[in-house]
Design a protein around this motif. Structure first.
Motif, PDB file in Angstrom:
ATOM      1  N   SER A   1      48.932  80.358  42.320  1.00 49.19           N
ATOM      2  CA  SER A   1      47.368  80.659  42.668  1.00 49.19           C
ATOM      3  C   SER A   1      46.332  79.520  43.519  1.00 49.19           C
ATOM      4  CB  SER A   1      46.282  81.076  42.024  1.00 49.19           C
ATOM      5  OG  SER A   1      44.480  81.411  42.156  1.00 49.19           O
ATOM      6  N   ARG A   2      46.135  79.864  44.603  1.00 48.44           N
ATOM      7  CA  ARG A   2      46.019  78.938  45.342  1.00 48.44           C
ATOM      8  C   ARG A   2      44.315  78.410  44.773  1.00 48.44           C
ATOM      9  NH1 ARG A   2      47.684  76.729  50.892  1.00 48.44           N
ATOM     10  NH2 ARG A   2      45.862  75.324  49.866  1.00 48.44           N
ATOM     11  N   LEU A   3      43.464  79.197  44.366  1.00 42.79           N
ATOM     12  CA  LEU A   3      42.417  79.633  44.080  1.00 42.79           C
ATOM     13  C   LEU A   3      41.663  78.771  42.765  1.00 42.79           C
ATOM     14  CD1 LEU A   3      42.162  83.831  44.453  1.00 42.79           C
ATOM     15  CD2 LEU A   3      41.293  82.073  46.088  1.00 42.79           C
ATOM     16  N   ARG A   4      40.723  77.979  43.314  1.00 43.88           N
ATOM     17  CA  ARG A   4      40.064  77.293  42.883  1.00 43.88           C
ATOM     18  C   ARG A   4      38.553  77.665  42.661  1.00 43.88           C
ATOM     19  NH1 ARG A   4      37.900  71.937  44.796  1.00 43.88           N
ATOM     20  NH2 ARG A   4      39.149  71.867  46.588  1.00 43.88           N
ATOM     21  N   LEU A   5      38.011  77.611  41.868  1.00 49.71           N
ATOM     22  CA  LEU A   5      36.708  77.361  41.483  1.00 49.71           C
ATOM     23  C   LEU A   5      35.298  75.961  41.292  1.00 49.71           C
ATOM     24  CD1 LEU A   5      34.266  79.961  40.498  1.00 49.71           C
ATOM     25  CD2 LEU A   5      34.448  79.570  38.255  1.00 49.71           C
ATOM     26  N   GLU A   6      34.368  75.765  41.628  1.00 43.08           N
ATOM     27  CA  GLU A   6      34.137  74.395  41.745  1.00 43.08           C
ATOM     28  C   GLU A   6      32.508  74.520  40.960  1.00 43.08           C
ATOM     29  OE1 GLU A   6      32.651  70.773  44.090  1.00 43.08           O
ATOM     30  OE2 GLU A   6      34.620  71.356  44.512  1.00 43.08           O
ATOM     31  N   VAL A   7      32.049  73.676  39.992  1.00 41.44           N
ATOM     32  CA  VAL A   7      31.534  74.112  39.235  1.00 41.44           C
ATOM     33  C   VAL A   7      30.219  72.565  38.926  1.00 41.44           C
ATOM     34  CG1 VAL A   7      29.384  75.225  37.501  1.00 41.44           C
ATOM     35  CG2 VAL A   7      31.522  76.565  38.493  1.00 41.44           C
ATOM     36  N   ASP A   8      29.508  72.450  39.172  1.00 45.73           N
ATOM     37  CA  ASP A   8      28.909  70.928  39.125  1.00 45.73           C
ATOM     38  C   ASP A   8      29.729  70.122  38.485  1.00 45.73           C
ATOM     39  OD1 ASP A   8      26.468  72.394  37.839  1.00 45.73           O
ATOM     40  OD2 ASP A   8      26.239  72.735  36.901  1.00 45.73           O
ATOM     41  N   GLY A   9      30.700  69.836  40.067  1.00 48.01           N
ATOM     42  CA  GLY A   9      31.781  68.826  39.649  1.00 48.01           C
ATOM     43  C   GLY A   9      32.817  68.917  38.703  1.00 48.01           C
ATOM     44  N   ARG A  10      33.218  70.359  38.577  1.00 45.03           N
ATOM     45  CA  ARG A  10      34.436  70.725  37.538  1.00 45.03           C
ATOM     46  C   ARG A  10      35.142  71.394  37.968  1.00 45.03           C
ATOM     47  NH1 ARG A  10      34.430  71.195  31.566  1.00 45.03           N
ATOM     48  NH2 ARG A  10      35.899  70.728  32.354  1.00 45.03           N
ATOM     49  N   ILE A  11      36.169  71.833  38.289  1.00 48.04           N
ATOM     50  CA  ILE A  11      36.901  72.792  39.245  1.00 48.04           C
ATOM     51  C   ILE A  11      37.803  73.025  37.992  1.00 48.04           C
ATOM     52  CG2 ILE A  11      39.197  72.785  40.297  1.00 48.04           C
ATOM     53  CD1 ILE A  11      38.113  70.153  42.279  1.00 48.04           C
ATOM     54  N   TYR A  12      37.908  74.547  38.349  1.00 55.33           N
ATOM     55  CA  TYR A  12      38.455  75.402  36.770  1.00 55.33           C
ATOM     56  C   TYR A  12      39.846  76.048  37.892  1.00 55.33           C
ATOM     57  CZ  TYR A  12      34.523  74.520  34.399  1.00 55.33           C
ATOM     58  OH  TYR A  12      34.067  74.472  33.756  1.00 55.33           O
ATOM     59  N   PRO A  13      40.777  76.309  37.852  1.00 53.96           N
ATOM     60  CA  PRO A  13      41.730  77.131  38.432  1.00 53.96           C
ATOM     61  C   PRO A  13      41.232  78.317  38.208  1.00 53.96           C
ATOM     62  CG  PRO A  13      42.982  75.938  36.872  1.00 53.96           C
ATOM     63  CD  PRO A  13      41.178  75.499  36.378  1.00 53.96           C
ATOM     64  N   VAL A  14      41.323  79.412  39.102  1.00 55.24           N
ATOM     65  CA  VAL A  14      41.633  80.455  39.371  1.00 55.24           C
ATOM     66  C   VAL A  14      43.378  81.411  38.891  1.00 55.24           C
ATOM     67  CG1 VAL A  14      40.418  82.737  40.835  1.00 55.24           C
ATOM     68  CG2 VAL A  14      39.815  80.692  40.654  1.00 55.24           C
ATOM     69  N   LEU A  15      42.791  82.488  38.447  1.00 54.16           N
ATOM     70  CA  LEU A  15      44.429  83.260  38.032  1.00 54.16           C
ATOM     71  C   LEU A  15      44.396  84.198  39.205  1.00 54.16           C
ATOM     72  CD1 LEU A  15      44.381  83.417  34.127  1.00 54.16           C
ATOM     73  CD2 LEU A  15      45.153  81.764  35.443  1.00 54.16           C
ATOM     74  N   ARG A  16      43.672  85.188  39.103  1.00 46.72           N
ATOM     75  CA  ARG A  16      43.483  86.581  40.141  1.00 46.72           C
ATOM     76  C   ARG A  16      42.084  86.746  40.462  1.00 46.72           C
ATOM     77  NH1 ARG A  16      43.165  90.823  37.320  1.00 46.72           N
ATOM     78  NH2 ARG A  16      43.233  90.733  35.087  1.00 46.72           N
ATOM     79  N   MET A  17      41.952  87.082  41.857  1.00 45.30           N
ATOM     80  CA  MET A  17      40.647  87.695  42.309  1.00 45.30           C
ATOM     81  C   MET A  17      40.885  89.241  42.824  1.00 45.30           C
ATOM     82  SD  MET A  17      38.447  85.843  44.988  1.00 45.30           S
ATOM     83  CE  MET A  17      38.047  86.470  46.519  1.00 45.30           C
ATOM     84  N   TRP A  18      39.537  89.711  42.831  1.00 43.01           N
ATOM     85  CA  TRP A  18      39.752  91.107  42.911  1.00 43.01           C
ATOM     86  C   TRP A  18      38.341  91.202  43.848  1.00 43.01           C
ATOM     87  CZ3 TRP A  18      39.956  89.716  38.051  1.00 43.01           C
ATOM     88  CH2 TRP A  18      38.988  90.156  37.581  1.00 43.01           C
ATOM     89  N   LYS A  19      37.808  92.229  44.228  1.00 49.63           N
ATOM     90  CA  LYS A  19      37.097  92.783  45.194  1.00 49.63           C
ATOM     91  C   LYS A  19      36.043  92.118  44.603  1.00 49.63           C
ATOM     92  CE  LYS A  19      35.276  96.673  48.337  1.00 49.63           C
ATOM     93  NZ  LYS A  19      34.967  97.337  48.640  1.00 49.63           N
ATOM     94  N   SER A  20      35.174  92.734  43.303  1.00 44.03           N
ATOM     95  CA  SER A  20      34.327  91.972  42.183  1.00 44.03           C
ATOM     96  C   SER A  20      34.439  91.129  41.963  1.00 44.03           C
ATOM     97  CB  SER A  20      34.244  93.326  41.839  1.00 44.03           C
ATOM     98  OG  SER A  20      35.075  94.408  40.645  1.00 44.03           O
ATOM     99  N   GLY A  21      35.202  90.523  41.438  1.00 43.10           N
ATOM    100  CA  GLY A  21      35.082  89.708  40.531  1.00 43.10           C
ATOM    101  C   GLY A  21      36.785  88.167  40.471  1.00 43.10           C
ATOM    102  N   PHE A  22      37.109  87.985  39.603  1.00 42.14           N
ATOM    103  CA  PHE A  22      38.324  86.990  39.377  1.00 42.14           C
ATOM    104  C   PHE A  22      38.007  85.936  37.920  1.00 42.14           C
ATOM    105  CE2 PHE A  22      34.266  84.657  39.929  1.00 42.14           C
ATOM    106  CZ  PHE A  22      34.116  83.590  38.537  1.00 42.14           C
ATOM    107  N   ALA A  23      39.270  85.961  37.155  1.00 38.87           N
ATOM    108  CA  ALA A  23      39.276  85.701  36.665  1.00 38.87           C
ATOM    109  C   ALA A  23      39.965  83.888  35.763  1.00 38.87           C
ATOM    110  CB  ALA A  23      41.190  86.741  35.822  1.00 38.87           C
ATOM    111  N   ILE A  24      39.575  83.354  35.024  1.00 36.48           N
ATOM    112  CA  ILE A  24      40.371  82.353  34.622  1.00 36.48           C
ATOM    113  C   ILE A  24      41.288  82.768  33.456  1.00 36.48           C
ATOM    114  CG2 ILE A  24      38.596  81.532  36.566  1.00 36.48           C
ATOM    115  CD1 ILE A  24      36.964  80.163  34.199  1.00 36.48           C
ATOM    116  N   ALA A  25      41.269  81.237  33.017  1.00 36.00           N
ATOM    117  CA  ALA A  25      42.224  81.120  31.925  1.00 36.00           C
ATOM    118  C   ALA A  25      41.215  80.964  31.147  1.00 36.00           C
ATOM    119  CB  ALA A  25      43.098  80.058  31.981  1.00 36.00           C
TER     120      ALA A  25
END
Length: 116
Positions: A25-49
């Motif tokens: 996955s190349r997807l990532r989530l950024e929150v308050d300057g912190r980065i979390y890799p996204v494992l998978r994403m679907w139409k209504s959401g996503f999952a992280i470790a």
């Protein structure tokens, strides 16, 4: 015929699956300057470790590589198989240009050339 696998083997298979999702996955989530890799994403959401997931909720930014995809409002879902799942309350695509408040004519000029 069902194969019975030990708990250690099942845990190893889950860890290998999670690791392959991290790498693919190349997807990532950024929150308050912190980065979390996204494992998978679907139409209504996503999952992280689950081990990376703090109690996230509210406004977050979703990227694919360096490309900003969505600005999302999220709520935490459930934890399952080492993943923390989040649902979108709102996922707004990021635009590269401002929205027009008028209709652009098909044959409109793209630029103004001034006479010298």
């Amino acid at each position: 015929m069902e194969a019975m696998l030990s708990k250690e083997i099942l845990a190893g298979l889950d860890a290998a699956r999670s690791e392959s999702l991290h790498r693919a996955s190349r997807l990532r989530l950024e929150v308050d300057g912190r980065i979390y890799p996204v494992l998978r994403m679907w139409k209504s959401g996503f999952a992280i470790a689950a081990e990376d997931a703090p109690s996230l909720r509210g406004l977050v930014d979703l990227y694919e590589g360096s490309h900003h995809l969505f600005q999302c409002l999220i709520v935490a879902g459930e934890e399952e198989a080492g993943e923390m799942r989040f649902e979108f309350k709102r996922a707004t695509a990021v635009a590269t240009a401002a929205a027009l408040d008028f209709e652009r004519a098909v044959d409109a000029p793209v630029a103004l050339i001034a006479a010298r």
